[in-house]
Motif scaffolding. Structure first.
Motif: not given
Length: 423
Positions: A72-76
């Protein structure tokens, strides 16, 4: 010999070349991505949620949890955030071939999204399998009548997509892209997935400017009509300069308010459209008979919207420039009117000055007689007691002439001395 010192940005700029890459190097794989629009007011809540997911981490622009069979990856990003989950634990079973891997990752099962702030703006499923499906299989998950199909990466893969949201029990719906892996090697799967995601993200983000442009075009029509009416009134002189100036200032303020309101969105729309075009080129597409390529499909739908945005931007700049020209004309007109008024004022001042000079000359003449009369009265008081009355009357005439002459010379001399003093 001393060792050279590294620049402060050497390592960070080197690592920048490897940021935001997907750690997916083998297929089959199922990917689900979400784009959340996040306002500045919601950024604090997002940071708190990321702190909850990964306490103590220093980087608050990217969070990744990578496992052996998924991650899982979150990027702003600037005005949005992306959430992504992928799964490589896929076998080519009969069920997988039937669904082509779609529905493998569900929003309800992705606990990272439970408290994610913002609004879901886009969601897409991408399934990459080394399996070429039949048209009947594809039709169950993708509408082939309006689908895009093309070979990409010089024929290493083939993609299908209908650019529609497929909503069933998993809400909200998601777009679907099926990728047939025909021989992806090394990091080609990662680069292809990243490119497909960015094309979809930037394409839809670019369209955020389209409703703004349409609303702006409607307002611009009224503003242009007001400016035309104002210019006509100025040419026909049917309105006062004060009224024209007030109307022009009000229109100018409205235009500047619109410029401030839409300038960011206009710039962002242009940037997103260019990024979309760049990513489409990097796909290196080749045509499949009977289908549009992704570039043809997107350009056919995206370019008219972008042209509308560009036209609105040009018209807004144009009306701003036209207001500037009308303002210059009105200032010139007001300046000429002021000059005419000043000339009239100077003429009236000259007339008054000449009148004052005549009055001054009259007063000087009267003052000669007044001073002479006063001096003669004094002299008479002195002569009358000392001289016989019959003789004194004979002296009055010459004395008056002498006094008048002396008074006139005195006043004339003082006038000249005052004039020299002013010089």
């Amino acid at each position: 010999m001393t060792s050279p010192n590294d620049h402060d940005l050497r390592r960070s700029l080197s690592d920048l070349m490897h940021e935001r890459t997907l750690p997916i190097y083998r297929t089959p794989v199922a990917v689900r991505s979400w784009v959340y629009l996040v306002t500045e007011a919601e950024r604090a809540a997002e940071s708190a949620w990321i702190d909850h997911l990964d306490p103590g981490a220093g980087d608050r622009s990217r969070l990744a949890r990578i496992g052996d069979t998924g991650g899982a990856i979150w990027e702003r990003h600037g005005e949005f955030s992306t959430w992504l989950k992928y799964d490589t634990d896929i076998s080519l079973s009969a069920d997988v071939k039937k669904t082509l891997g779609f529905g493998k990752i569900r929003m309800a099962e992705f606990d990272w999204l439970d408290a994610a702030p913002g609004w879901v703006f886009r969601s897409v499923e991408i399934s990459v399998l080394p399996y070429e499906p039949k048209d009947a299989q594809l039709q169950t998950v993708i509408d082939l009548t309006q689908a895009v199909c093309c070979d990409v990466f010089d024929g290493a893969a083939r993609i299908w997509s209908d650019f529609r949201m497929h909503a069933k029990e998993d809400k909200p719906g998601a777009g679907r892209i099926y990728v047939h892996d025909k021989g992806l090697e090394n990091d080609e799967a990662s680069r292809l997935l990243q490119t497909l995601l960015e094309i979809g993200h930037y394409r839809k983000l670019a369209l955020l400017g389209f409703p703004v442009a349409r609303e702006l075009m409607t307002w611009l029509k009224g503003a242009e009509d007001r400016l035309a009416a104002l210019t006509s009134d100025m040419a026909s002189q049917s309105a006062s300069q004060e009224e024209l100036l007030e109307r022009l200032m009000a229109l100018s303020a409205e235009v500047e308010q619109r410029v401030n309101a839409v300038r960011f969105r206009q710039g962002a729309t242009e940037a997103y459209a260019r990024l979309t075009a760049d990513r489409l080129v990097s796909l290196r597409e080749s045509r499949v008979a009977g289908f549009s390529t992704m570039q043809e499909f997107i350009e056919r739908r995206l370019q008219p919207a972008m042209r509308t945005c560009e036209a609105a931007s040009r018209r807004l700049d144009d009306i701003s420039a036209r207001i500037g020209r009308v303002s210059d004309l009105l200032r010139a007109r007001i300046s000429i009117s002021l000059e005419v008024q000043n000339q009239g004022l100077l003429k009236s001042m000259n007339v008054r000055s000449k009148l004052q000079m005549k009055l001054s000359a009259l007063v000087e003449g009267l003052s000669v007689f007044a001073v002479s009369y006063y001096i003669f009265s004094l002299v008479k008081y002195i002569i009358d007691p000392l001289v016989d009355p019959h003789l004194s009357h004979l002296l009055y005439g010459p004395i008056i002439l002498v006094i008048l002459t002396a008074a006139w010379l005195f006043i004339t001399h003082r006038k000249k001395s005052i004039g020299h003093g002013e010089d």
